[in-house]
Design a protein around this motif. Structure first.
Motif, PDB file in Angstrom:
ATOM      1  N   LYS A  98      18.825  36.224  32.597  1.00  0.00           N
ATOM      2  CA  LYS A  98      20.112  35.654  32.178  1.00  0.00           C
ATOM      3  C   LYS A  98      21.308  36.311  32.854  1.00  0.00           C
ATOM      4  N   HIS A 121      23.893  28.717  33.253  1.00  0.00           N
ATOM      5  CA  HIS A 121      23.033  27.533  33.172  1.00  0.00           C
ATOM      6  C   HIS A 121      22.217  27.396  34.447  1.00  0.00           C
ATOM      7  N   LYS A 122      20.995  26.893  34.285  1.00  0.00           N
ATOM      8  CA  LYS A 122      20.177  26.456  35.419  1.00  0.00           C
ATOM      9  C   LYS A 122      19.268  25.343  34.933  1.00  0.00           C
TER      10      LYS A 122
END
Length: 270
Positions: free
Chosen positions: A190, A240-241
């Protein structure tokens, strides 16, 4: 950026004599495409030129928590491909509602076009562009900009000067005094930790860093590097991914600004 209204500006293709398209006028600024003569190696230098009115902003390739990243696409029928779009160093902004990354002054994005194989293609190049201009409102600007390639072959020195100035403002490649020592993901994936060395600062202001990934990746804006011995370390959150995308091998670009210098490089992540 906080927005009270969204207005979509959609423009039809425009063709101008010379090596640039007509300017597309919209609230907050104007946009044009500049194309230079084809080089001996087949490269066709070009430029997306964005003029902003006072108080307006546009965005970097990873805007952060809000914003529209500028994009350029070339139709297959043109016989051309867009090989690259380069970005000068942006700024971090915080309007009290969100953090984002972009530009608050006019900006130019150098482009590299190339013919596909030996195909002659069209005598025109039409670029579909999409970007955002924001102040109290956000204007998503969508347009098609067309340039005559025959005219581009005879482009004047003024167009070349504009492109040269834009390229001069791009980040430099890594050098012995400005480079990456280590880059790695944290245990839960993260956050990205980067250790780098940078030239001496001319003030107490730490270097500014910017991270961008492939489509669908979004990194936090405004992470502050901390001094660690003779280097800096910064931890940049991955906001975000796509679920279908892994971290291993993901192409990540790291950009840093220190004093009057900037550097950009792809990360080799452990």
């Amino acid at each position: 950026m906080r927005s009270t209204l969204f207005v979509l500006a959609v423009m039809a293709p425009t063709l101008a004599a010379g090596a640039s398209s007509d300017w597309i006028q919209t609230e907050g600024g104007r946009v044009r495409l500049v194309v230079l003569p084809e080089q001996a190696d087949g490269e066709i230098p070009a430029l997306l030129d964005v003029h902003l009115e006072a108080g307006w902003k546009t965005y970097w390739r990873d805007p952060g928590q809000s914003g529209i990243p500028p994009s350029v696409s070339i139709p297959n029928a043109s016989g051309l491909v867009l090989e690259s779009m380069r970005f000068p160093v942006p700024k971090h902004f915080d309007d009290g509602y969100s953090r984002y990354t972009g530009y608050d002054q006019s900006v130019a994005f150098p482009l590299t076009l190339r013919r596909k194989g030996s195909a002659a293609g069209s005598d025109e190049v039409t670029a579909s562009i999409f970007l955002g201009m924001c102040k109290d409102i956000c204007i998503p600007v969508q347009a098609e900009l067309t340039v005559d390639l025959k005219a581009a072959a005879m482009a004047g020195s003024g167009d070349a000067t504009v492109l040269a100035a834009a390229k001069a403002g791009l980040p430099e490649p890594p050098s012995p005094d400005f480079n990456i020592r280590e880059a790695r993901w944290d245990a839960d994936g993260k956050s990205l930790s980067v250790t780098f060395i940078a030239p001496p600062q001319q003030s107490d202001k730490p270097p500014q860093v910017f991270v961008s990934g492939p489509e669908g990746f979004q990194f936090g804006a405004g992470a502050i590097p901390q001094r660690v011995g003779d280097a800096y370390r910064v931890d940049v959150p991955l906001l975000h991914k796509p679920k279908s995308s892994g971290l291993t091998g993901a192409p990540i670009l790291f950009t840093a600004e220190s004093g009057d210098r900037s550097m950009e490089t792809a990360l080799a992540i452990d």
